[in-house]
Design a protein around this motif. Structure first.
Motif, short mmCIF file in Angstrom:
data_model
loop_
_atom_site.label_atom_id
_atom_site.label_comp_id
_atom_site.label_asym_id
_atom_site.label_seq_id
_atom_site.Cartn_x
_atom_site.Cartn_y
_atom_site.Cartn_z
N GLU A 56 -22.59 47.55 4.69
CA GLU A 56 -21.67 48.58 5.17
C GLU A 56 -22.20 49.23 6.45
O GLU A 56 -21.43 49.58 7.34
CB GLU A 56 -21.40 49.61 4.08
CG GLU A 56 -20.47 49.06 3.01
CD GLU A 56 -20.22 50.00 1.85
OE1 GLU A 56 -21.07 50.89 1.60
OE2 GLU A 56 -19.18 49.83 1.19
N ALA A 57 -23.54 49.38 6.56
CA ALA A 57 -24.13 49.88 7.81
C ALA A 57 -23.88 48.88 8.93
O ALA A 57 -23.49 49.26 10.05
CB ALA A 57 -25.63 50.13 7.62
N ASN A 58 -24.06 47.60 8.64
CA ASN A 58 -23.77 46.53 9.60
C ASN A 58 -22.31 46.57 10.02
O ASN A 58 -21.98 46.50 11.21
CB ASN A 58 -24.13 45.19 8.96
CG ASN A 58 -23.51 43.99 9.63
OD1 ASN A 58 -22.59 43.38 9.07
ND2 ASN A 58 -23.98 43.63 10.80
N LEU A 59 -21.43 46.72 9.05
CA LEU A 59 -19.99 46.73 9.30
C LEU A 59 -19.59 47.91 10.19
O LEU A 59 -18.79 47.75 11.13
CB LEU A 59 -19.24 46.79 7.97
CG LEU A 59 -17.73 46.81 8.01
CD1 LEU A 59 -17.18 45.51 8.60
CD2 LEU A 59 -17.17 47.03 6.61
N ALA A 60 -20.14 49.08 9.93
CA ALA A 60 -19.79 50.26 10.72
C ALA A 60 -20.17 50.08 12.19
O ALA A 60 -19.39 50.41 13.09
CB ALA A 60 -20.47 51.50 10.14
N ILE A 61 -21.34 49.53 12.43
CA ILE A 61 -21.78 49.31 13.81
C ILE A 61 -20.94 48.22 14.47
O ILE A 61 -20.49 48.37 15.60
CB ILE A 61 -23.28 48.94 13.86
CG1 ILE A 61 -24.11 50.11 13.33
CG2 ILE A 61 -23.70 48.57 15.28
CD1 ILE A 61 -25.55 49.73 13.00
N ALA A 62 -20.71 47.14 13.75
CA ALA A 62 -19.89 46.04 14.29
C ALA A 62 -18.49 46.54 14.64
O ALA A 62 -17.92 46.17 15.67
CB ALA A 62 -19.82 44.88 13.30
N ARG A 63 -17.93 47.39 13.80
CA ARG A 63 -16.60 47.93 14.04
C ARG A 63 -16.60 48.80 15.31
O ARG A 63 -15.71 48.69 16.14
CB ARG A 63 -16.14 48.74 12.82
CG ARG A 63 -14.65 49.02 12.82
CD ARG A 63 -14.18 49.73 11.56
NE ARG A 63 -14.50 49.09 10.30
CZ ARG A 63 -13.87 48.04 9.78
NH1 ARG A 63 -12.88 47.48 10.43
NH2 ARG A 63 -14.23 47.55 8.61
N ARG A 64 -17.61 49.67 15.45
CA ARG A 64 -17.70 50.52 16.65
C ARG A 64 -17.83 49.68 17.91
O ARG A 64 -17.18 49.97 18.92
CB ARG A 64 -18.89 51.48 16.55
CG ARG A 64 -18.63 52.69 15.70
CD ARG A 64 -19.68 53.77 15.90
NE ARG A 64 -21.06 53.32 15.79
CZ ARG A 64 -21.77 53.29 14.66
NH1 ARG A 64 -21.21 53.67 13.53
NH2 ARG A 64 -23.02 52.89 14.67
N LEU A 65 -18.66 48.65 17.86
CA LEU A 65 -18.84 47.80 19.04
C LEU A 65 -17.53 47.10 19.40
O LEU A 65 -17.14 47.04 20.56
CB LEU A 65 -19.95 46.78 18.80
CG LEU A 65 -21.37 47.32 18.80
CD1 LEU A 65 -22.34 46.26 18.30
CD2 LEU A 65 -21.76 47.81 20.19
N CYS A 66 -16.86 46.57 18.39
CA CYS A 66 -15.61 45.85 18.62
C CYS A 66 -14.54 46.80 19.18
O CYS A 66 -13.80 46.42 20.09
CB CYS A 66 -15.15 45.19 17.33
SG CYS A 66 -13.90 43.93 17.55
N GLU A 67 -14.48 47.99 18.66
CA GLU A 67 -13.51 48.97 19.14
C GLU A 67 -13.80 49.39 20.58
O GLU A 67 -12.89 49.69 21.34
CB GLU A 67 -13.47 50.20 18.22
CG GLU A 67 -12.82 49.90 16.88
CD GLU A 67 -12.98 51.03 15.87
OE1 GLU A 67 -13.66 52.05 16.17
OE2 GLU A 67 -12.44 50.88 14.76
N SER A 68 -15.09 49.38 20.95
CA SER A 68 -15.45 49.79 22.31
C SER A 68 -15.08 48.73 23.34
O SER A 68 -14.91 49.04 24.51
CB SER A 68 -16.95 50.11 22.40
OG SER A 68 -17.72 48.92 22.38
N ASP A 69 -14.96 47.47 22.90
CA ASP A 69 -14.62 46.38 23.82
C ASP A 69 -13.89 45.28 23.03
O ASP A 69 -14.49 44.26 22.67
CB ASP A 69 -15.88 45.83 24.47
CG ASP A 69 -15.61 44.76 25.52
OD1 ASP A 69 -14.42 44.45 25.79
OD2 ASP A 69 -16.58 44.23 26.08
N PRO A 70 -12.59 45.49 22.75
CA PRO A 70 -11.85 44.53 21.93
C PRO A 70 -11.80 43.11 22.50
O PRO A 70 -11.58 42.16 21.75
CB PRO A 70 -10.45 45.13 21.85
CG PRO A 70 -10.61 46.57 22.22
CD PRO A 70 -11.79 46.64 23.13
N ALA A 71 -12.00 42.96 23.79
CA ALA A 71 -11.95 41.63 24.39
C ALA A 71 -13.27 40.87 24.24
O ALA A 71 -13.34 39.68 24.57
CB ALA A 71 -11.61 41.75 25.88
N ASN A 72 -14.29 41.51 23.71
CA ASN A 72 -15.59 40.88 23.55
C ASN A 72 -15.56 39.96 22.32
O ASN A 72 -15.59 40.43 21.18
CB ASN A 72 -16.69 41.94 23.43
CG ASN A 72 -18.08 41.35 23.42
OD1 ASN A 72 -18.34 40.37 22.74
ND2 ASN A 72 -18.96 41.97 24.17
#
Length: 144
Positions: A56-72
């Protein structure tokens, strides 16, 4: 246990780096990977609650990163796998509704990548196929 200790030591270092520069996406990504590795070890040890906490810690960070750059595409891929790993542990814990929700998210992310013409490697294609098959099953339940 030595591997877990090494990953936990790595996690402590990466956490300090992230605290010193929270905007550094590379360090955030490394922190996410560290949590994922710890989750994998804990899952293999049968410590499912601890594995879920790490995933869940991994998921929260991955979600934030993805939201910061959806094209990545790399971050979208990481988020899809984070959802999948979290779903796996949730299912093992008998929390099937939550697991199904996570699998649906992973499937949507991978389909989005495919439909956008982003490269899906063999592992991603295999996961896409597996998740699609699970979606079609009554109740969508399967074990890892």
């Amino acid at each position: 246990d030595a591997a877990l200790e090494a990953y936990e030591a790595d996690l402590a270092i990466i956490r300090r780096l992230c605290e010193s520069d929270p905007a550094n996406a590379d360090w955030q990504c490394n922190l996410s990977v560290s949590w994922s590795c710890i989750g994998g070890i804990r899952e293999a040890q049968g410590k499912l609650d601890a594995a879920l906490e790490a995933y869940e810690a991994n998921l929260a960070i991955a979600r934030r990163l993805c939201e910061s750059d959806p094209a990545n595409a790399d971050w979208t891929n990481d988020l899809a796998w984070s959802c999948h790993r979290t779903a796996s542990v949730l299912a093992k814990l008998g929390r099937e509704d939550e697991a199904r929700h996570m699998r649906t998210q992973a499937l949507g992310l991978l389909r989005g990548m495919r439909d956008a013409g982003q490269h899906l490697d063999e592992d991603n294609l295999s996961l896409l196929k597996k998740l699609g098959e699970q979606e079609e099953e009554p109740g969508g339940q399967t074990e890892e």
